[in-house]
Design an enzyme around this catalytic site. Structure first.
Site, PDB file in Angstrom:
ATOM      1  N   VAL A  13       0.878  -1.175   0.000  1.00 34.05           N
ATOM      2  CA  VAL A  13       0.000   0.000   0.000  1.00 34.05           C
ATOM      3  C   VAL A  13       0.910   1.217   0.000  1.00 34.05           C
ATOM      4  O   VAL A  13       1.766   1.365   0.885  1.00 34.05           O
ATOM      5  CB  VAL A  13      -0.918   0.018   1.238  1.00 34.05           C
ATOM      6  CG1 VAL A  13      -1.726   1.313   1.288  1.00 34.05           C
ATOM      7  CG2 VAL A  13      -1.842  -1.191   1.250  1.00 34.05           C
ATOM      8  N   ASP A  66      -8.940  11.023   0.821  1.00 34.87           N
ATOM      9  CA  ASP A  66      -8.259  12.153   1.451  1.00 34.87           C
ATOM     10  C   ASP A  66      -7.721  11.686   2.797  1.00 34.87           C
ATOM     11  O   ASP A  66      -8.452  11.620   3.792  1.00 34.87           O
ATOM     12  CB  ASP A  66      -9.229  13.322   1.637  1.00 34.87           C
ATOM     13  CG  ASP A  66      -8.551  14.552   2.219  1.00 34.87           C
ATOM     14  OD1 ASP A  66      -7.347  14.488   2.528  1.00 34.87           O
ATOM     15  OD2 ASP A  66      -9.222  15.598   2.362  1.00 34.87           O
ATOM     16  N   ASN A  93       4.085   7.596   2.421  1.00 34.16           N
ATOM     17  CA  ASN A  93       4.754   8.656   1.670  1.00 34.16           C
ATOM     18  C   ASN A  93       3.983   9.973   1.679  1.00 34.16           C
ATOM     19  O   ASN A  93       4.578  11.032   1.510  1.00 34.16           O
ATOM     20  CB  ASN A  93       4.955   8.201   0.219  1.00 34.16           C
ATOM     21  CG  ASN A  93       5.358   9.335  -0.689  1.00 34.16           C
ATOM     22  OD1 ASN A  93       6.481   9.840  -0.631  1.00 34.16           O
ATOM     23  ND2 ASN A  93       4.421   9.792  -1.523  1.00 34.16           N
ATOM     24  N   TYR A 156       6.523  21.804   9.196  1.00 41.26           N
ATOM     25  CA  TYR A 156       7.011  20.683   8.387  1.00 41.26           C
ATOM     26  C   TYR A 156       8.239  20.045   9.030  1.00 41.26           C
ATOM     27  O   TYR A 156       8.296  18.824   9.206  1.00 41.26           O
ATOM     28  CB  TYR A 156       7.350  21.158   6.976  1.00 41.26           C
ATOM     29  CG  TYR A 156       7.909  20.064   6.103  1.00 41.26           C
ATOM     30  CD1 TYR A 156       7.064  19.117   5.533  1.00 41.26           C
ATOM     31  CD2 TYR A 156       9.275  19.959   5.854  1.00 41.26           C
ATOM     32  CE1 TYR A 156       7.565  18.091   4.741  1.00 41.26           C
ATOM     33  CE2 TYR A 156       9.785  18.938   5.063  1.00 41.26           C
ATOM     34  CZ  TYR A 156       8.928  18.009   4.503  1.00 41.26           C
ATOM     35  OH  TYR A 156       9.435  16.994   3.735  1.00 41.26           O
ATOM     36  N   LYS A 160       8.461  16.210  10.604  1.00 41.71           N
ATOM     37  CA  LYS A 160       9.374  15.180  10.105  1.00 41.71           C
ATOM     38  C   LYS A 160      10.319  14.690  11.203  1.00 41.71           C
ATOM     39  O   LYS A 160      10.767  13.537  11.166  1.00 41.71           O
ATOM     40  CB  LYS A 160      10.153  15.702   8.897  1.00 41.71           C
ATOM     41  CG  LYS A 160       9.271  15.901   7.672  1.00 41.71           C
ATOM     42  CD  LYS A 160       8.540  14.621   7.281  1.00 41.71           C
ATOM     43  CE  LYS A 160       7.732  14.766   6.014  1.00 41.71           C
ATOM     44  NZ  LYS A 160       7.052  13.511   5.616  1.00 41.71           N
TER      45      LYS A 160
END
Length: 268
Positions: A13, A66, A93, A156, A160
């Site tokens: 997936v 979504d 991802n 961001y 991460k």
């Protein structure tokens, strides 16, 4: 060292599979996989990726959802169940960024960024773990940005840092269950990321020095899949990115803040 995850005949997936790294994961896994489930918001873009894989031995399914919403994540699980699909690999991802200072950021975009980069990755992994047939793999896409504070890309970078830490913890937790977890932390990579991160007024980020770290999506993905095969918990693809990650992690925080202040002053 734990055994790595074998890619041959895997059933994967892939989230965020409509373009960029997600589409590249599909291209590189297709020659090895028995099954690919491509997940993203845009059904038309997913179909284009599927068309590009025509002729491969793998079975390919497209699931438009979504992932930044609870209903979207549930839709993925329902899609797997409805089609009798039993994956053994999850590639997290899907992600997004936002260029510009935090104070002027859009509330909706900031919330969506946290939902997609953190909540989706966490909760989809949690929901998928009992569904993954063993031996299994989880591959999370993080970023070099997670190794340092990122003025004008603050949420961001912080998100991460979470992904990297979360992934390395799961590497230890899940190894006894025959689940290999790897994390890839690329630097600047030519994808659609910059287009979606740029604000409506054209606000961009300082790209000084990025040329030294830039590598193509094909190399990011190939090194990520190699890390999964060899049970490497975290990989920084490319020589420049690998060196930069070591420098950022070893640099005294006071020195890092001084450098960041000077860099940020140039943008103001």
């Amino acid at each position: 060292m734990a055994n790595g995850f074998p890619l041959e005949n895997c059933r994967a997936v892939i989230t965020g599979a409509s373009s960029g790294l997600g589409a590249e994961f599909a291209r590189q896994l297709a020659p090895h996989a028995d099954l690919l489930v491509l997940v993203a918001r845009r059904a038309d873009a997913l179909e284009e990726v599927k068309k590009g894989l025509a002729g491969q031995k793998t079975r390919i399914f497209c699931c438009a959802a979504d992932l930044a919403t609870d209903s979207g994540r549930v839709a993925v699980l329902e899609f797997l169940d409805a089609n009798g699909l039993k994956p053994n690999l999850l590639v997290n991802n899907a992600g997004m960024g936002d260029y510009g200072c935090f104070a002027s950021s859009s509330t909706d975009k900031t919330r969506a960024q946290i939902e997609l980069n953190i909540t989706t990755l966490t909760m989809l992994t949690h929901a998928m773990l009992p569904r993954l047939e063993k031996p299994a793999g989880v591959l999370n896409v993080s970023s070099l940005a997670g190794t340092l504070p990122m003025p004008n890309l603050a949420v961001y970078g912080a998100s991460k840092a979470y992904v990297t830490s979360f992934s390395e913890a799961l590497t230890v937790e899940l190894a006894p269950q025959s689940i290999t977890v790897s994390c890839v932390c690329p630097g600047p990579t030519p994808t659609n990321f910059s287009k979606t991160a740029r604000r409506p007024d054209g606000t961009d980020t300082n790209r000084e020095g990025q040329e030294l770290l830039r590598i193509p999506p094909s190399r990011v993905v190939s090194e990520a899949l190699h890390a999964l095969r060899t049970a490497r918990s975290c990989v920084y693809p490319g020589t420049g990115v690998s060196i930069a990650s070591r420098v950022f992690r070893l640099m005294p925080r006071s020195l890092m803040r001084m450098i960041l202040r000077r860099r940020h002053a140039k943008e103001s």
